[in-house]
Design an enzyme around this catalytic site. Structure first.
Site, PDB file in Angstrom:
ATOM      1  N   TYR A   1       4.755   8.821   2.766  1.00 61.07           N
ATOM      2  CA  TYR A   1       5.812   9.218   1.843  1.00 61.07           C
ATOM      3  C   TYR A   1       5.812   8.529   0.483  1.00 61.07           C
ATOM      4  O   TYR A   1       6.448   8.979  -0.432  1.00 61.07           O
ATOM      5  CB  TYR A   1       7.181   8.970   2.495  1.00 61.07           C
ATOM      6  N   GLY A   2       5.169   7.407   0.400  1.00 61.40           N
ATOM      7  CA  GLY A   2       5.209   6.696  -0.881  1.00 61.40           C
ATOM      8  C   GLY A   2       4.722   5.276  -0.769  1.00 61.40           C
ATOM      9  O   GLY A   2       3.986   4.930   0.146  1.00 61.40           O
TER      10      GLY A   2
ATOM     11  N   GLY B   1       0.834  -1.200   0.000  1.00 60.78           N
ATOM     12  CA  GLY B   1       0.000   0.000   0.000  1.00 60.78           C
ATOM     13  C   GLY B   1       0.859   1.236   0.000  1.00 60.78           C
ATOM     14  O   GLY B   1       2.050   1.164  -0.263  1.00 60.78           O
TER      15      GLY B   1
ATOM     16  N   ASP C   1       0.946  10.502  15.584  1.00 65.83           N
ATOM     17  CA  ASP C   1       0.016   9.923  14.616  1.00 65.83           C
ATOM     18  C   ASP C   1      -0.325   8.500  15.017  1.00 65.83           C
ATOM     19  O   ASP C   1      -0.247   7.581  14.210  1.00 65.83           O
ATOM     20  CB  ASP C   1       0.607   9.974  13.203  1.00 65.83           C
TER      21      ASP C   1
HETATM   22  C1  430 Z   1       3.998   3.156   4.527  1.00 60.31           C
HETATM   23  C2  430 Z   1       3.633   1.915   5.296  1.00 60.31           C
HETATM   24  O1  430 Z   1       4.562   1.795   6.360  1.00 60.31           O
HETATM   25  C3  430 Z   1       4.658   0.598   7.021  1.00 60.31           C
HETATM   26  C4  430 Z   1       4.208  -0.648   6.609  1.00 60.31           C
HETATM   27  C5  430 Z   1       4.532  -1.643   7.493  1.00 60.31           C
HETATM   28  N1  430 Z   1       4.277  -3.007   7.419  1.00 60.31           N
HETATM   29  C6  430 Z   1       5.163  -3.975   7.822  1.00 60.31           C
HETATM   30  N2  430 Z   1       4.639  -5.164   7.626  1.00 60.31           N
HETATM   31  C7  430 Z   1       3.401  -4.991   7.080  1.00 60.31           C
HETATM   32  C8  430 Z   1       2.441  -5.918   6.691  1.00 60.31           C
HETATM   33  C9  430 Z   1       1.236  -5.481   6.157  1.00 60.31           C
HETATM   34  C10 430 Z   1       0.994  -4.117   6.036  1.00 60.31           C
HETATM   35  C11 430 Z   1       1.956  -3.158   6.407  1.00 60.31           C
HETATM   36  C12 430 Z   1       3.154  -3.616   6.935  1.00 60.31           C
HETATM   37  S1  430 Z   1       5.380  -0.993   8.818  1.00 60.31           S
HETATM   38  C13 430 Z   1       5.314   0.574   8.229  1.00 60.31           C
HETATM   39  C14 430 Z   1       5.924   1.681   8.972  1.00 60.31           C
HETATM   40  N3  430 Z   1       6.008   2.857   8.396  1.00 60.31           N
HETATM   41  O2  430 Z   1       6.380   1.489  10.077  1.00 60.31           O
HETATM   42  C15 430 Z   1       2.230   1.990   5.866  1.00 60.31           C
HETATM   43  C16 430 Z   1       2.040   2.727   7.019  1.00 60.31           C
HETATM   44  C17 430 Z   1       0.793   2.820   7.574  1.00 60.31           C
HETATM   45  C18 430 Z   1      -0.278   2.168   6.982  1.00 60.31           C
HETATM   46  C19 430 Z   1      -0.102   1.435   5.813  1.00 60.31           C
HETATM   47  C20 430 Z   1       1.161   1.361   5.231  1.00 60.31           C
HETATM   48  C21 430 Z   1       1.304   0.593   3.935  1.00 60.31           C
HETATM   49  F1  430 Z   1       0.143   0.149   3.527  1.00 60.31           F
HETATM   50  F2  430 Z   1       1.812   1.329   2.994  1.00 60.31           F
HETATM   51  F3  430 Z   1       2.073  -0.465   4.117  1.00 60.31           F
END
Ligand code: 430
Length: 353
Positions: free
Chosen positions: A22-23, A18, A144
């Protein structure tokens, strides 16, 4: 010893998870050992120097946070030709709490009381670590805290993630003017633009624990103006009666409109740990038994994998036994043959006569 720098070719992209602040975020696998991670792809093309500085600051911040309840930062790769920064982090198999809440809402079932306490406890531990003053001057406010930013690993351990908007807060430095955070979890003091401090993270935590129980936030409204009024009023419905009154009471403590009335993390840890004294394995098993959906499916999948592996092993063993038998037979034949052809020096040569 300087460790060797990771390269893009060391990894293969499995799937896009997803996008965040930032990206894009992708699930990746390290070719050398098949270990799974995620990386955040941050396109820094077109960023101002100040923004780039902030990005470097964020990565340095991530690197500093080493706690079992905080998503672990592993490495970073800079791809200068595409102006992209790859931030490699721990993969959390259980997804986010937002996914869990959404699933439970759909199923029309509540999360186990014991699991809520466990999540609560572990987020407190993570926040305690963030709020800890680093080298006497810095402390990190999450700013957040929301279900989408809290993840679960394969063992259902809670991992606080995304410090994308967290800032290093110096002494007497207020960030009240910067408007960040999920409006539903915004504290009364954020609405009135007063100081944002540790107590505001605790308000958000109160909202998060409430939502884990009720499956909807404590304060909702069609627009921000109405929301601000409701938040400042501080009135909310009790969590469903399937949850203990102690949980309701501690949520009420966190959702005190006056920040100074909210308990300290230390006080909270004292009361919360009384509800998480069950042996972790017992708790985990209870929780696993009650958590339907993705996690259970994952477990079943894992059991299937184990069964497959067992089958493959049994097959290998069968083949090995067969090979051993064949070898023994060959050897027996060989010895039989050599018996015919081998002549002991003492044995008299057979003559045809
Ligand atoms: C930007 C992204 O940041 C994340 C995603 C994380 N993550 C680690 N294992 C995962 C399994 C499934 C889904 C997400 C997972 S950790 C993390 C962070 N920044 O610490 C993020 C952040 C918030 C919500 C969603 C997402 C994502 F969808 F982009 F993954």
């Amino acid at each position: 010893m300087p460790k060797t720098t990771a390269k893009l070719e060391d990894f293969e992209v499995l799937v896009t998870i997803g996008s965040g602040t930032y990206g894009t975020c992708k699930k990746i696998r390290r070719k050398a050992d098949s270990k799974v991670f995620v990386w955040k792809e941050v396109d820094y093309h077109g960023m101002t120097e100040k923004e780039k500085q902030l990005l470097v600051q964020e990565v340095n911040l991530l690197r500093e946070l080493r706690h079992p309840n905080i998503v672990r930062y592993h490495d970073r790769i800079i791809d200068r030709t595409h102006s992209t920064l790859f931030i490699i982090m721990e993969y959390c198999e259980g997804g986010s709490l937002a996914d869990l809440i959404a699933r439970k809402r759909k199923e029309k079932t509540y999360i186990e009381d014991a699991f809520v306490w466990q999540v609560f406890h572990q987020i407190l531990l993570a926040l305690e670590d963030c709020h800890r003053k680093r080298e006497g001057v810095h402390k990190i406010l999450h700013r957040d805290l929301k279900p989408a930013n809290v993840f679960l690993d394969k063992d259902l351990n809670v991992k606080l993630g995304d410090f994308g908007l967290a800032r290093i807060l110096h002494h007497n430095f207020s960030l009240a003017k910067t408007f960040v955070g999920s409006p539903y979890y915004m504290s009364p003091e954020q609405f009135t633009e007063e100081l944002y401090d540790e107590k505001s993270d605790l308000w958000s935590l109160g909202c998060l624990v409430y939502e884990l129980c009720a499956l909807s936030p404590p304060f909702t409204a069609p627009n921000q103006r109405v929301l601000a009024t409701r938040v400042r009023d501080g009135q909310f419905r009790r969590i469903p009666h399937t949850f203990s009154s102690e949980l309701q009471s501690v949520i009420a403590d966190l959702l005190q409109t006056k920040p100074s009335r909210r308990p300290s993390i230390r006080e909270l840890l004292e009361s919360v740990s009384q509800h998480t004294t069950l042996s972790p394995t017992v708790q985990r098993q209870t929780i696993l038994a009650n958590l339907t959906g993705k996690c259970e499916r994952k477990l079943i999948q894992r059991e299937d994998i184990v069964r497959e592996k067992e089958k493959a092993l049994a097959e290998r063993e069968r083949r090995l036994i067969a090979r051993e038998k064949a070898l023994a037979e060959k050897e027996r034949l060989f010895h039989k043959d050599t018996h015919v052809y081998r002549r002991s020096p003492l044995e008299p040569m057979e003559t045809n006569s």
